[in-house]
Design a protein around this motif. Structure first.
Motif, short mmCIF file in Angstrom:
data_model
loop_
_atom_site.label_atom_id
_atom_site.label_comp_id
_atom_site.label_asym_id
_atom_site.label_seq_id
_atom_site.Cartn_x
_atom_site.Cartn_y
_atom_site.Cartn_z
N ILE A 1 -9.64 24.14 -11.06
CA ILE A 1 -9.84 22.79 -11.58
C ILE A 1 -10.76 22.02 -10.64
N ASP A 2 -11.29 20.90 -11.11
CA ASP A 2 -11.99 19.99 -10.23
C ASP A 2 -10.97 19.33 -9.30
N SER A 3 -11.31 19.21 -8.05
CA SER A 3 -10.40 18.57 -7.11
C SER A 3 -10.19 17.11 -7.49
N GLY A 4 -9.04 16.57 -7.13
CA GLY A 4 -8.72 15.18 -7.45
C GLY A 4 -7.30 15.07 -7.94
N THR A 5 -6.95 13.90 -8.46
CA THR A 5 -5.60 13.63 -8.93
C THR A 5 -5.47 14.00 -10.40
N HIS A 6 -4.50 14.87 -10.70
CA HIS A 6 -4.30 15.35 -12.07
C HIS A 6 -2.81 15.36 -12.41
N SER A 7 -2.54 15.31 -13.70
CA SER A 7 -1.19 15.52 -14.23
C SER A 7 -1.18 16.76 -15.09
N PHE A 8 -0.04 17.45 -15.15
CA PHE A 8 0.08 18.67 -15.94
C PHE A 8 1.44 18.70 -16.64
N ASP A 9 1.46 19.34 -17.81
CA ASP A 9 2.69 19.62 -18.53
C ASP A 9 2.93 21.13 -18.57
N ALA A 10 4.21 21.51 -18.51
CA ALA A 10 4.61 22.88 -18.84
C ALA A 10 5.25 22.82 -20.21
N ARG A 11 4.60 23.44 -21.22
CA ARG A 11 5.02 23.34 -22.61
C ARG A 11 5.40 24.71 -23.17
N ARG A 12 6.21 24.66 -24.21
CA ARG A 12 6.40 25.87 -25.00
C ARG A 12 5.03 26.31 -25.50
N ALA A 13 4.69 27.57 -25.31
CA ALA A 13 3.35 28.05 -25.65
C ALA A 13 3.01 27.75 -27.10
N GLY A 14 1.84 27.14 -27.29
CA GLY A 14 1.35 26.87 -28.63
C GLY A 14 1.99 25.69 -29.33
N SER A 15 2.71 24.84 -28.58
CA SER A 15 3.40 23.71 -29.22
C SER A 15 3.24 22.44 -28.39
N ASP A 16 3.80 21.34 -28.90
CA ASP A 16 3.81 20.06 -28.19
C ASP A 16 5.13 19.83 -27.45
N ASP A 17 5.98 20.84 -27.40
CA ASP A 17 7.31 20.73 -26.79
C ASP A 17 7.18 20.84 -25.27
N VAL A 18 7.27 19.70 -24.56
CA VAL A 18 7.10 19.66 -23.11
C VAL A 18 8.45 19.89 -22.42
N PHE A 19 8.51 20.87 -21.53
CA PHE A 19 9.72 21.14 -20.78
C PHE A 19 9.81 20.31 -19.51
N VAL A 20 8.68 20.18 -18.79
CA VAL A 20 8.67 19.45 -17.53
C VAL A 20 7.22 19.10 -17.20
N SER A 21 7.04 17.99 -16.46
CA SER A 21 5.68 17.52 -16.14
C SER A 21 5.50 17.33 -14.65
N LEU A 22 4.26 17.46 -14.22
CA LEU A 22 3.82 17.13 -12.86
C LEU A 22 2.89 15.93 -13.00
N VAL A 23 3.25 14.80 -12.38
CA VAL A 23 2.52 13.56 -12.62
C VAL A 23 1.71 13.17 -11.40
N SER A 24 0.41 12.99 -11.59
CA SER A 24 -0.50 12.40 -10.61
C SER A 24 -0.41 13.08 -9.24
N PHE A 25 -0.65 14.38 -9.23
CA PHE A 25 -0.68 15.11 -7.96
C PHE A 25 -2.12 15.20 -7.48
N ALA A 26 -2.33 14.96 -6.18
CA ALA A 26 -3.67 14.99 -5.59
C ALA A 26 -3.99 16.39 -5.08
N PHE A 27 -4.90 17.07 -5.74
CA PHE A 27 -5.34 18.41 -5.36
C PHE A 27 -6.60 18.29 -4.50
N GLY A 28 -6.55 18.79 -3.27
CA GLY A 28 -7.63 18.61 -2.32
C GLY A 28 -8.82 19.53 -2.56
N THR A 29 -9.96 19.08 -2.11
CA THR A 29 -11.19 19.86 -2.24
C THR A 29 -11.09 21.16 -1.45
#
Length: 242
Positions: A181-209
């Motif tokens: 990914i591009d470095s910077g602050t990002h959010s991610f979801d872990a979802r049931r594959a192929g659906s909108d069903d979100v199990f858990v999220s990672l919010v605004s984590f800063a990934f370094g260059t």
């Protein structure tokens, strides 16, 4: 002529070991590097062994060891309940020179009759070479379990929304996927594959260059305390390896 021929024959015979005429010889590649990570949410700590050698002592849930050198041969990898001889799992892994491996414990100790959710060891080769440009490298592991009585599906690890900027698709339980990914602050979801069903999220984590991260999706659906669903991020060092 006889003297010259003898010298040449001696040089040829020794070439594979020491070179000839100031060449300096060959050098073996570095030993394999190995680290352990405990992504099981319901254990009280794991002792990790390489053969009979304790290599990770009482590693807590959501924690790991540093990288360590090991021999480039087939080794028994064992996960024990801390301070006991009770094996959670054991696998045989062949390590190669100049390679780097993450050994993860994923899954549940208290899996009941749902054997597919049991704690297991997985060995993942990772590329720890220096990352060029304004990028970050993620290695995503699926260790999340559905609630008792429900099958654990594959997951998509992706940016939020319907049109994700980044996505690692269809990761099986106990498996992993690499995402750059591009470095910077990002959010991610872990979802049931192929659906909108979100199990858990990672919010605004800063990934370094130029940084590299192990990303563990773990916990139990509806769980509390140590079993609360979470995404754990662990930075690991990179470098100019041969």
């Amino acid at each position: 002529m006889l003297r010259i021929t003898g010298m040449l024959l001696g040089c040829v015979a020794a070439l594979a070991l020491s070179g000839c005429g100031g060449g300096g010889g060959t050098t073996a590649l570095p030993k394999p590097q190995v680290m352990f990570f405990n992504a099981g949410p319901d254990n009280a700590g794991i002792d990790f062994y390489i053969d009979s050698v304790l290599s990770g002592n009482a590693v807590a849930s959501a924690a790991g060891t540093d990288f360590m050198a090991t021999d480039p041969v087939a080794r028994d990898l064992i996960a024990n309940a801390t301070g006991t001889t009770t094996d959670y799992d054991a696998i045989l892994q062949t390590f190669a020179r100049n390679k780097h491996y993450v050994i993860s414990a994923l899954g549940l100790v208290t899996f009941g009759t749902e054997f597919e959710k049991r704690l297991r060891l997985t060995a993942t080769e990772v590329d720890r070479h220096t990352i060029q440009g304004n990028k970050s490298r993620l290695v995503i592991f699926h260790g999340f379990s559905r609630a008792t009585g429900f099958l654990t599906p594959n997951i998509d690890f992706q940016s939020p929304g319907q049109n994700p900027q980044y996505k690692a698709a269809n990761i099986e339980f106990g498996a992993s996927s690499v995402l750059t990914i591009d470095s910077g602050t990002h959010s991610f979801d872990a979802r049931r594959a192929g659906s909108d069903d979100v199990f858990v999220s990672l919010v605004s984590f800063a990934f370094g260059t130029g940084k590299m991260y192990l990303v563990y999706v773990m916990g139990v659906e509806g769980g509390a305390g140590a079993q609360t669903p979470q995404i754990v991020v662990k930075e690991i060092p990179t470098g100019d390896y041969p």
